[in-house]
Design an enzyme around this catalytic site. Structure first.
Site, PDB file in Angstrom:
ATOM      1  N   ASP A  14      21.796   5.648 -82.542  1.00 19.90           N
ATOM      2  CA  ASP A  14      22.881   6.149 -82.661  1.00 19.90           C
ATOM      3  C   ASP A  14      24.114   5.365 -81.744  1.00 19.90           C
ATOM      4  OD1 ASP A  14      25.342   8.093 -83.056  1.00 19.90           O
ATOM      5  OD2 ASP A  14      24.295   8.750 -80.906  1.00 19.90           O
ATOM      6  N   ASP A  16      27.337   6.197 -80.249  1.00 19.39           N
ATOM      7  CA  ASP A  16      28.051   6.882 -78.874  1.00 19.39           C
ATOM      8  C   ASP A  16      27.311   7.634 -77.975  1.00 19.39           C
ATOM      9  OD1 ASP A  16      30.537   5.932 -79.584  1.00 19.39           O
ATOM     10  OD2 ASP A  16      30.548   6.963 -81.895  1.00 19.39           O
ATOM     11  N   SER A 142      31.328   6.922 -86.911  1.00 18.62           N
ATOM     12  CA  SER A 142      32.459   6.428 -86.353  1.00 18.62           C
ATOM     13  C   SER A 142      32.932   5.135 -87.314  1.00 18.62           C
ATOM     14  CB  SER A 142      32.251   5.743 -85.541  1.00 18.62           C
ATOM     15  OG  SER A 142      33.664   5.656 -85.188  1.00 18.62           O
TER      16      SER A 142
END
Length: 247
Positions: A14, A16, A142
């Site tokens: 991942d 963030d 995102s």
């Protein structure tokens, strides 16, 4: 020296909160956007304004999810339902898409003003994974993933990127569904059982467990180790560098 089972040959990270310190930027942007909207709505309806909680609400309803899902899920927790809107809705539109656009504009502004920093321990770990010959992908909800990787100076550390843009193009469901992680495994010609997922979001670890991945590592940046385990993490660390220390 990677803290991984021998059969794991692929690592899916991942963005963030795991690789970059942008989770706090996202949380601040969500709070700014939701607080402004909730205050405006409360004033209009003569109701009590209850602000967005940048810890509890962010973790429970927003973190790790695609932008529209985060808007929809949080509003549902407050008993609010808005029209979905259209992709071209402007930020001022009172729709799911419009609120999402407001949040994205705030994130981009904050990134421009504050820059992007990567976690040193995570960067060291990814480099060790690369040097060991394991394949690597970034998996993020995102649409700004590539820009963030470039701003942090770590784009070249990964073989593949499955982000919000790819998810939209391939019609992949967002976390907690495992679709984006499964797509990353396919892109790297890896079976889920031979891949590890590294996540800080509750929805993300749930996605890793739902996908049948060989190892799901929860990264606890905010004191939610028990919740990460409850949602499916096999192992929980405060920083990826701990995995090398444990080997």
């Amino acid at each position: 020296m990677l803290g991984l089972p021998d059969h794991v040959r692929t690592c899916l990270f991942d963005l963030d909160g795991v690789l970059t310190r942008t989770a706090v930027v996202h949380a601040a942007a969500w709070k700014e956007m939701f607080d402004a909207y909730l205050r405006e709505r409360a004033d209009r309806e003569g109701a009590v304004f209850t602000p967005f909680d940048a810890v509890h609400d962010y973790d429970a309803y927003v973190d790790g999810r695609p932008r529209a899902d985060g808007v929809r899920t949080f509003l549902a927790s407050r008993g609010i339902e808005l029209p979905e809107g259209e992709p071209e809705d402007p930020p001022e539109a009172e729709t799911v898409t419009g609120l999402g656009s407001r949040k994205n504009a705030l994130v981009l502004r904050k990134i421009r003003e504050e820059g992007v920093a990567a976690y040193d321990g995570s960067v060291a770990y990814v480099r060790a994974v690369r040097d060991a010959g394991l394949r690597r992908a970034v998996v993020s909800s995102s649409a700004n993933c590539r820009d963030v990787l470039a701003a942090a100076g770590i784009e070249d550390l990964f073989d593949e990127r499955i982000d919000g843009i790819v998810a939209r193009e391939q019609r992949l469901r967002g976390k907690p569904a495992p679709d984006t992680y499964l797509a990353a495994a396919r892109a790297l010609d890896a079976e889920p059982g031979a891949a590890a997922v590294f996540e800080d979001a509750l929805a993300g670890v749930a996605a890793g467990r739902a996908g049948g991945f060989g190892l799901v590592v929860g990264v606890d940046r905010t004191g939610q180790a028990d919740e990460l385990r409850a949602h499916g993490a096999h192992v929980v660390v405060r920083d990826l560098a701990e995995l090398m220390e444990q080997s």
